[in-house]
Scaffold this motif. Structure first.
Motif, PDB file in Angstrom:
ATOM      1  N   ASN A   2      -6.167 -12.828 -18.487  1.00 18.31           N
ATOM      2  CA  ASN A   2      -6.115 -11.516 -19.134  1.00 18.31           C
ATOM      3  C   ASN A   2      -7.399 -10.719 -18.908  1.00 18.31           C
ATOM      4  O   ASN A   2      -7.374  -9.490 -18.913  1.00 18.31           O
ATOM      5  CB  ASN A   2      -5.837 -11.656 -20.635  1.00 18.31           C
ATOM      6  CG  ASN A   2      -4.377 -11.955 -20.921  1.00 18.31           C
ATOM      7  OD1 ASN A   2      -3.581 -12.162 -20.004  1.00 18.31           O
ATOM      8  ND2 ASN A   2      -4.017 -11.999 -22.187  1.00 18.31           N
ATOM      9  N   ALA A  23       2.003  -9.526 -21.555  1.00 19.53           N
ATOM     10  CA  ALA A  23       3.247 -10.088 -22.099  1.00 19.53           C
ATOM     11  C   ALA A  23       4.402  -9.911 -21.116  1.00 19.53           C
ATOM     12  O   ALA A  23       5.232 -10.814 -20.955  1.00 19.53           O
ATOM     13  CB  ALA A  23       3.576  -9.428 -23.436  1.00 19.53           C
ATOM     14  N   MET A  24       4.451  -8.764 -20.448  1.00 23.32           N
ATOM     15  CA  MET A  24       5.510  -8.545 -19.461  1.00 23.32           C
ATOM     16  C   MET A  24       5.393  -9.509 -18.286  1.00 23.32           C
ATOM     17  O   MET A  24       6.387 -10.061 -17.822  1.00 23.32           O
ATOM     18  CB  MET A  24       5.484  -7.092 -18.969  1.00 23.32           C
ATOM     19  CG  MET A  24       6.016  -6.102 -19.993  1.00 23.32           C
ATOM     20  SD  MET A  24       6.292  -4.468 -19.289  1.00 23.32           S
ATOM     21  CE  MET A  24       4.639  -3.960 -18.912  1.00 23.32           C
ATOM     22  N   ASP A  35       3.958 -12.451 -18.358  1.00 26.44           N
ATOM     23  CA  ASP A  35       4.309 -13.785 -18.862  1.00 26.44           C
ATOM     24  C   ASP A  35       5.823 -13.976 -18.907  1.00 26.44           C
ATOM     25  O   ASP A  35       6.355 -15.016 -18.502  1.00 26.44           O
ATOM     26  CB  ASP A  35       3.720 -14.016 -20.259  1.00 26.44           C
ATOM     27  CG  ASP A  35       2.220 -14.241 -20.245  1.00 26.44           C
ATOM     28  OD1 ASP A  35       1.639 -14.398 -19.150  1.00 26.44           O
ATOM     29  OD2 ASP A  35       1.618 -14.254 -21.342  1.00 26.44           O
ATOM     30  N   ARG A  36       6.530 -12.964 -19.424  1.00 28.71           N
ATOM     31  CA  ARG A  36       8.001 -13.050 -19.500  1.00 28.71           C
ATOM     32  C   ARG A  36       8.610 -13.143 -18.105  1.00 28.71           C
ATOM     33  O   ARG A  36       9.577 -13.874 -17.885  1.00 28.71           O
ATOM     34  CB  ARG A  36       8.564 -11.839 -20.240  1.00 28.71           C
ATOM     35  CG  ARG A  36       8.258 -11.797 -21.721  1.00 28.71           C
ATOM     36  CD  ARG A  36       8.944 -12.906 -22.488  1.00 28.71           C
ATOM     37  NE  ARG A  36      10.389 -12.798 -22.410  1.00 28.71           N
ATOM     38  CZ  ARG A  36      11.237 -13.683 -22.906  1.00 28.71           C
ATOM     39  NH1 ARG A  36      10.785 -14.763 -23.514  1.00 28.71           N
ATOM     40  NH2 ARG A  36      12.541 -13.522 -22.793  1.00 28.71           N
ATOM     41  N   GLU A  70      -7.031 -17.044 -22.706  1.00 30.09           N
ATOM     42  CA  GLU A  70      -6.540 -16.024 -21.777  1.00 30.09           C
ATOM     43  C   GLU A  70      -7.532 -14.875 -21.622  1.00 30.09           C
ATOM     44  O   GLU A  70      -7.667 -14.298 -20.539  1.00 30.09           O
ATOM     45  CB  GLU A  70      -5.184 -15.513 -22.251  1.00 30.09           C
ATOM     46  CG  GLU A  70      -4.081 -16.562 -22.095  1.00 30.09           C
ATOM     47  CD  GLU A  70      -2.801 -16.215 -22.821  1.00 30.09           C
ATOM     48  OE1 GLU A  70      -2.760 -15.170 -23.501  1.00 30.09           O
ATOM     49  OE2 GLU A  70      -1.846 -17.001 -22.724  1.00 30.09           O
ATOM     50  N   ASP A 108      -5.098 -16.962 -27.049  1.00 33.28           N
ATOM     51  CA  ASP A 108      -5.660 -15.633 -26.788  1.00 33.28           C
ATOM     52  C   ASP A 108      -7.103 -15.742 -26.320  1.00 33.28           C
ATOM     53  O   ASP A 108      -7.529 -15.034 -25.402  1.00 33.28           O
ATOM     54  CB  ASP A 108      -5.576 -14.755 -28.038  1.00 33.28           C
ATOM     55  CG  ASP A 108      -4.166 -14.239 -28.307  1.00 33.28           C
ATOM     56  OD1 ASP A 108      -3.313 -14.329 -27.395  1.00 33.28           O
ATOM     57  OD2 ASP A 108      -3.916 -13.760 -29.431  1.00 33.28           O
ATOM     58  N   LEU A 130       2.490 -21.200 -20.997  1.00 32.56           N
ATOM     59  CA  LEU A 130       3.368 -20.278 -21.717  1.00 32.56           C
ATOM     60  C   LEU A 130       4.273 -20.952 -22.743  1.00 32.56           C
ATOM     61  O   LEU A 130       4.869 -20.266 -23.569  1.00 32.56           O
ATOM     62  CB  LEU A 130       4.221 -19.486 -20.721  1.00 32.56           C
ATOM     63  CG  LEU A 130       3.431 -18.695 -19.661  1.00 32.56           C
ATOM     64  CD1 LEU A 130       4.382 -17.964 -18.727  1.00 32.56           C
ATOM     65  CD2 LEU A 130       2.447 -17.744 -20.308  1.00 32.56           C
ATOM     66  N   ARG A 165      -1.527 -19.268 -31.234  1.00 34.36           N
ATOM     67  CA  ARG A 165      -1.757 -18.009 -30.539  1.00 34.36           C
ATOM     68  C   ARG A 165      -3.239 -17.641 -30.463  1.00 34.36           C
ATOM     69  O   ARG A 165      -3.716 -17.121 -29.455  1.00 34.36           O
ATOM     70  CB  ARG A 165      -0.976 -16.893 -31.254  1.00 34.36           C
ATOM     71  CG  ARG A 165      -0.864 -15.591 -30.502  1.00 34.36           C
ATOM     72  CD  ARG A 165      -0.058 -15.729 -29.232  1.00 34.36           C
ATOM     73  NE  ARG A 165      -0.920 -15.833 -28.055  1.00 34.36           N
ATOM     74  CZ  ARG A 165      -0.507 -16.241 -26.869  1.00 34.36           C
ATOM     75  NH1 ARG A 165       0.739 -16.605 -26.688  1.00 34.36           N
ATOM     76  NH2 ARG A 165      -1.326 -16.302 -25.847  1.00 34.36           N
ATOM     77  N   ALA A 181      -2.577  -6.184 -23.524  1.00 31.85           N
ATOM     78  CA  ALA A 181      -1.673  -7.109 -24.228  1.00 31.85           C
ATOM     79  C   ALA A 181      -0.220  -6.891 -23.822  1.00 31.85           C
ATOM     80  O   ALA A 181       0.529  -7.851 -23.590  1.00 31.85           O
ATOM     81  CB  ALA A 181      -1.839  -6.947 -25.741  1.00 31.85           C
ATOM     82  N   GLN A 182       0.194  -5.628 -23.730  1.00 30.70           N
ATOM     83  CA  GLN A 182       1.591  -5.340 -23.406  1.00 30.70           C
ATOM     84  C   GLN A 182       1.931  -5.727 -21.964  1.00 30.70           C
ATOM     85  O   GLN A 182       2.973  -6.342 -21.696  1.00 30.70           O
ATOM     86  CB  GLN A 182       1.884  -3.855 -23.630  1.00 30.70           C
ATOM     87  CG  GLN A 182       1.796  -3.408 -25.082  1.00 30.70           C
ATOM     88  CD  GLN A 182       2.819  -4.117 -25.952  1.00 30.70           C
ATOM     89  OE1 GLN A 182       3.958  -4.332 -25.538  1.00 30.70           O
ATOM     90  NE2 GLN A 182       2.422  -4.499 -27.146  1.00 30.70           N
TER      91      GLN A 182
END
Length: 199
Positions: free
Chosen positions: A135, A165-166, A168-169, A130, A127, A114, A123, A161-162
């Motif tokens: 993913n 990302a959550m 990952d955060r 992942e 991508d 990350l 990126r 994707a969304q």
């Protein structure tokens, strides 16, 4: 017959050298960061020659890409083991997400996947990696849930994707000392919120 045995032996030595380089690079990238690690240190840690390094990898960046690929593959494997097809689509998503956060607890993994990975490789390459691994498991789980009517028919690529990302955060926040229970509760609530929309 002798030639086949010799070829196998050479292949095994080559694979062992590559594995040593990957192990050494991972250790140093985690301990010192990618930027602070020099190739002579990797060679010394692996116990191989500089020529062996460049036989297997074009440069340090290519070595990082291989380390990141292997880490991402390991994460995907942990998710798949935790969320077998026997689970309901909703339970597979929740359990798979929790397995992702558990897998990211492996020391140094958030830095590799990350932080350093995206920063050094870019990126687009990240991508691609992942998409082949973690993913992919998320996308497959979402596709199964949509097909089963458990989730609303949202655009799959954007949804993957969304949510990725959550997650990952959340992994980064937990690594920084945030409450794992809080992040898990929020992510579970988001999945359940999407599920309730389809009911």
């Amino acid at each position: 017959m002798q030639e086949n045995r010799s070829r196998r032996s050479n292949d095994q030595r080559s694979e062992a050298t590559r594995a040593s380089l990957l192990k050494a690079a991972r250790k140093l990238f985690v301990e010192k960061s990618y930027a602070e690690t020099a190739t002579p240190e990797i060679v010394a840690e692996a116990g191989v020659t500089r020529g062996a390094l460049y036989h297997h990898f074009v440069d340090k960046r290519a070595l990082l890409a291989a380390v990141v690929e292997r880490e991402s593959q390991s994460v995907a494997g942990e998710i798949e083991r935790a969320a077998p097809e026997s689970l309901s689509p909703r339970d597979a998503l929740v359990t798979g997400g929790e397995a992702f956060l558990d897998a990211m607890n492996s020391p140094g993994r958030t830095r590799l996947l990350l932080l350093d990975g995206p920063s050094v490789l870019g990126r687009s390459i990240m991508d691609d990696i992942e998409t082949r691994h973690a993913n992919r498991t998320l996308k497959d789980g979402l596709a199964t849930a949509i097909e089963a009517g458990v989730l609303p028919p949202l655009p799959l690529e954007a949804l993957t994707a969304q949510l990725a990302a959550m997650y990952d955060r959340a992994a980064l926040a937990i690594e920084a000392g945030g409450s794992a229970d809080d992040h898990r509760a929020v992510l579970k609530a988001i999945i359940d919120g999407l599920v309730s929309r389809s009911c």
